[in-house]
Motif scaffolding. Structure first.
Motif, short mmCIF file in Angstrom:
data_model
loop_
_atom_site.label_atom_id
_atom_site.label_comp_id
_atom_site.label_asym_id
_atom_site.label_seq_id
_atom_site.Cartn_x
_atom_site.Cartn_y
_atom_site.Cartn_z
N VAL A 1 -34.07 8.74 24.77
CA VAL A 1 -33.72 7.62 24.34
C VAL A 1 -34.36 6.41 25.36
N LYS A 2 -34.76 7.23 26.81
CA LYS A 2 -35.11 6.35 27.59
C LYS A 2 -37.05 6.47 27.44
N GLU A 3 -37.75 7.35 27.06
CA GLU A 3 -39.29 7.52 27.31
C GLU A 3 -38.92 6.96 25.79
N MET A 4 -38.09 6.54 24.18
CA MET A 4 -38.58 5.67 22.93
C MET A 4 -38.64 4.72 23.77
N ALA A 5 -37.64 3.93 24.36
CA ALA A 5 -37.29 2.81 25.62
C ALA A 5 -38.72 2.59 26.00
N ILE A 6 -39.51 3.16 26.78
CA ILE A 6 -41.29 2.46 27.34
C ILE A 6 -42.06 3.06 26.28
N ASN A 7 -41.79 3.37 25.32
CA ASN A 7 -42.93 4.21 24.53
C ASN A 7 -42.57 3.89 22.17
N THR A 8 -43.00 3.10 22.42
CA THR A 8 -42.04 2.75 21.02
C THR A 8 -42.69 4.14 19.79
N ARG A 9 -43.95 4.16 20.01
CA ARG A 9 -44.48 5.63 18.97
C ARG A 9 -44.31 7.15 19.05
N SER A 10 -43.77 6.93 20.53
CA SER A 10 -42.93 8.12 20.42
C SER A 10 -41.44 8.73 19.61
N ARG A 11 -40.70 7.48 18.74
CA ARG A 11 -40.25 7.39 18.13
C ARG A 11 -40.33 8.23 16.94
N SER A 12 -41.40 8.44 16.44
CA SER A 12 -41.20 9.16 14.83
C SER A 12 -41.97 10.36 15.82
N ALA A 13 -42.00 10.63 16.60
CA ALA A 13 -42.61 12.03 17.49
C ALA A 13 -41.58 12.79 17.17
#
Length: 313
Positions: A293-305
């Motif tokens: 959740v922390k990474e997705m907040a920083i880098n929205t492009r990681s949401r679909s990874a």
């Protein structure tokens, strides 16, 4: 790093942990991008680890060379499609590998550089979408010259776009009046082709842009064979980690891993095994790893990874 080139590495720690990077060994990063994953591989495999990397984007390669400069002498970067790994590894004099990393994401730099034509937000950008800018095929050529049926197939199969037929029909109608030149032109056609009530869950153009980008770069062609081939180049205990960003890629990787892990691939109707296939890998990630959740907040492009990892046995 080269000025202006930025790329936030997705699931960096999960990749390094999954690859079990250690001192020494030979590592392959088939999609070097800006060099962030490669930097960590070289740092953690110090002082004697060696990295072989590939990419098709000249700007990415230049940025990666600058990023990896502290490890000069321990890495080689080739301008090549990772699917051509056999030639690259032969040129590098490498046989077996200790680890393989593939990150199929489009870099932040590619998305944010308007002239590259990857992003539907950049309305005035030309319809390019090439990873390798020496590639003669562009998105503009596809949209202005391909038959309606072929465009619809690309949108349907690579973008999983429900309104592919209508979008393709409107593309053909539009180009008969004026050539389709910019990302804004394409977005306008897409949005006019999809009923408003179906445009509530994110940008309407996302799926179509993804589909055309995949077609321009041949991203899915030979992917299954590449994954199986690279896994087979691993030493016993070596690991392969693959990050995908859409269901089509992930499905291919999942199928390749399943075949490699299978002890027999004979039809179930046969009473005994005649194929001779034996288990080649152990799948480490029974379910794909996703960003925190922390990474997705920083880098929205990681949401679909999605990250899948397997180990050679």
């Amino acid at each position: 790093m080269m000025e202006g080139f930025s790329h936030i590495p997705v699931m960096l720690e999960e990749c390094m942990s999954g690859l079990a990077v250690r001192d020494g060994g030979v590592w392959f990063d088939g999609t070097v991008g800006g060099g962030n994953h490669s930097y960590e591989i070289l740092r953690r495999s110090s002082p004697s680890g060696r990295l072989i990397a590939t990419d098709l984007d000249d700007e990415a390669i230049a940025a990666a060379r600058a990023k990896l400069a502290p490890f000069e002498g321990r890495f080689e970067i080739y301008k090549s499609n990772y699917k051509d790994y056999e030639r690259v590894l032969a040129q590098a004099g490498v046989g077996e590998l200790d680890g393989v990393l593939l990150d199929f994401g489009v870099s932040s730099h590619q998305l944010d550089t308007g002239e590259r034509g990857f992003a539907y937000m950049k309305k005035d950008a030309p319809l390019d979408m090439r990873m390798d800018r020496s590639n003669p095929l562009t998105a503009e050529i596809i949209l202005n010259t391909y038959p309606r049926e072929e465009i619809a197939k690309i949108l349907r199969e690579y973008g999983e776009e429900k309104f592919s037929a209508q979008i393709a029909a409107n593309i053909v109608e539009r180009r008969q009046k004026n050539p389709i030149r910019t990302c804004g032109d394409f977005v306008e056609i897409i949005e006019s082709s999809i009923p408003k009530k179906f445009q509530q869950n994110g940008p309407a153009a996302r799926k179509s842009f993804q589909a055309v980008r995949i077609a321009v770069n041949g991203e899915l062609e030979g992917l299954y064979d590449c994954v199986t081939g690279l896994a087979r180049r691993l030493k016993k205990g070596g690991r392969i980690a693959i990050i995908t960003f859409h269901s089509l890629e992930d499905r291919i990787v999942k199928q390749a891993f399943a075949m490699l892990e299978a002890d027999c691939v004979c039809p179930k109707t046969l009473p005994v095994c005649v194929c001779g296939k034996r288990k080649e890998i152990e799948i480490i990630t029974k379910k794909p790893v996703t960003a925190t959740v922390k990474e997705m907040a920083i880098n929205t492009r990681s949401r679909s990874a999605k990250l899948r990892i397997a180990q050679k046995i």
